[in-house]
Design a protein around this motif. Structure first.
Motif, PDB file in Angstrom:
ATOM      1  N   GLU A  87       0.835  -1.206   0.000  1.00  0.00           N
ATOM      2  CA  GLU A  87       0.000   0.000   0.000  1.00  0.00           C
ATOM      3  C   GLU A  87       0.868   1.253   0.000  1.00  0.00           C
ATOM      4  OE1 GLU A  87      -3.304   0.300  -0.487  1.00  0.00           O
ATOM      5  OE2 GLU A  87      -3.104  -1.840  -0.880  1.00  0.00           O
ATOM      6  N   ARG A  90       2.178   1.775  -3.533  1.00  0.00           N
ATOM      7  CA  ARG A  90       1.106   2.337  -4.366  1.00  0.00           C
ATOM      8  C   ARG A  90       0.902   3.815  -4.039  1.00  0.00           C
ATOM      9  NH1 ARG A  90      -3.124  -1.092  -3.319  1.00  0.00           N
ATOM     10  NH2 ARG A  90      -2.563  -2.404  -5.066  1.00  0.00           N
ATOM     11  N   ALA A  91       0.915   4.174  -2.776  1.00  0.00           N
ATOM     12  CA  ALA A  91       0.717   5.568  -2.365  1.00  0.00           C
ATOM     13  C   ALA A  91       1.847   6.469  -2.875  1.00  0.00           C
ATOM     14  CB  ALA A  91       0.605   5.659  -0.849  1.00  0.00           C
ATOM     15  N   GLU A  94       1.114   6.991  -6.518  1.00  0.00           N
ATOM     16  CA  GLU A  94      -0.052   7.867  -6.666  1.00  0.00           C
ATOM     17  C   GLU A  94       0.301   9.312  -6.333  1.00  0.00           C
ATOM     18  OE1 GLU A  94      -3.036   5.995  -4.243  1.00  0.00           O
ATOM     19  OE2 GLU A  94      -3.570   4.560  -5.817  1.00  0.00           O
ATOM     20  N   THR A  95       1.131   9.517  -5.329  1.00  0.00           N
ATOM     21  CA  THR A  95       1.568  10.867  -4.987  1.00  0.00           C
ATOM     22  C   THR A  95       2.331  11.488  -6.148  1.00  0.00           C
ATOM     23  OG1 THR A  95       1.646  10.380  -2.627  1.00  0.00           O
ATOM     24  CG2 THR A  95       2.970  12.245  -3.391  1.00  0.00           C
ATOM     25  N   THR A  97       2.101  10.763  -9.309  1.00  0.00           N
ATOM     26  CA  THR A  97       1.260  11.001 -10.482  1.00  0.00           C
ATOM     27  C   THR A  97       0.160  12.024 -10.207  1.00  0.00           C
ATOM     28  OG1 THR A  97      -0.096   9.057  -9.970  1.00  0.00           O
ATOM     29  CG2 THR A  97       1.720   8.748 -11.528  1.00  0.00           C
ATOM     30  N   VAL A  98      -0.543  11.885  -9.098  1.00  0.00           N
ATOM     31  CA  VAL A  98      -1.682  12.753  -8.831  1.00  0.00           C
ATOM     32  C   VAL A  98      -1.245  14.123  -8.310  1.00  0.00           C
ATOM     33  CG1 VAL A  98      -3.790  13.009  -7.454  1.00  0.00           C
ATOM     34  CG2 VAL A  98      -3.209  10.790  -8.432  1.00  0.00           C
ATOM     35  N   GLU A  99      -0.409  14.146  -7.288  1.00  0.00           N
ATOM     36  CA  GLU A  99      -0.036  15.413  -6.655  1.00  0.00           C
ATOM     37  C   GLU A  99       1.112  16.131  -7.349  1.00  0.00           C
ATOM     38  OE1 GLU A  99       0.465  15.308  -2.412  1.00  0.00           O
ATOM     39  OE2 GLU A  99      -1.082  13.789  -2.211  1.00  0.00           O
ATOM     40  N   LEU A 122       1.175  -0.083  -9.469  1.00  0.00           N
ATOM     41  CA  LEU A 122      -0.013   0.704  -9.147  1.00  0.00           C
ATOM     42  C   LEU A 122      -1.251  -0.183  -8.989  1.00  0.00           C
ATOM     43  CD1 LEU A 122      -0.001   4.016 -11.221  1.00  0.00           C
ATOM     44  CD2 LEU A 122      -0.322   3.761  -8.768  1.00  0.00           C
ATOM     45  N   ASP A 123      -1.362  -1.191  -9.828  1.00  0.00           N
ATOM     46  CA  ASP A 123      -2.549  -2.046  -9.822  1.00  0.00           C
ATOM     47  C   ASP A 123      -2.498  -3.131  -8.751  1.00  0.00           C
ATOM     48  OD1 ASP A 123      -3.572  -0.595 -11.961  1.00  0.00           O
ATOM     49  OD2 ASP A 123      -2.777  -1.996 -13.458  1.00  0.00           O
TER      50      ASP A 123
END
Length: 155
Positions: A87, A90-91, A94-95, A97-99, A122-123
């Motif tokens: 997790e 993944r975080a 995600e940070t 890519t998203v932030e 990611l998946d």
């Protein structure tokens, strides 16, 4: 957040005193990480009423901005390692890519990790061998650190 408790409702000073007592961190390391003076860190840690109401005339040990930084650090150190490593990986992605606005192809080129491996991470990080997860985590963490150093202070 009222400045004296983390979002989990924990007593920040008590959490940090526990971490110090367990040998997880020292007051000197807290000072080095937060850049808050040793005197203020010591006073905050010694203040058993950190979570209690203070008289209006009494100055708080830490400024609201300092308290926010110490609260975030305390929560991450006291509770963050309970998060599953998959997790966490993944975080991190995600940070980025998203932030931070990186795309997976950006991350792939920068880290020299195959795009398919990043997509899998990611998946379903568990679908990758541990060596692959380790490589991605290490390199993506480096990117997170680079981003944090480039951000303006207080942002």
């Amino acid at each position: 957040m009222d400045g004296s408790m983390t979002e989990q409702g924990q007593d920040v000073a008590a959490d940090l005193r526990r971490l110090i007592a367990e040998g997880c961190i020292s007051e000197g390391a807290l000072q080095a990480v937060t850049r808050i003076t040793q005197e203020k860190i010591a006073a905050f840690l010694a203040d058993d009423s950190a979570g209690a109401e203070r008289p209006v005339a009494e100055e708080p040990t830490l400024s609201p901005q300092e308290m926010t930084r110490v609260s975030i650090l305390g929560a991450q150190l006291a509770y963050g390692f309970e998060i599953d490593d998959d997790e966490r990986l993944r975080a991190i992605l995600e940070t980025l890519t998203v932030e931070c606005g990186f795309t997976l192809p950006h991350i792939s080129r920068l880290t020299r990790v195959a795009l398919d491996d990043l997509t899998t991470a990611l998946d379903d990080p568990g679908a990758l061998e541990s060596e692959g997860r380790y490589r991605i985590a290490l390199r993506a963490s480096y990117l997170i650190n680079a981003v944090n150093q480039a951000r303006p202070v207080g942002a």
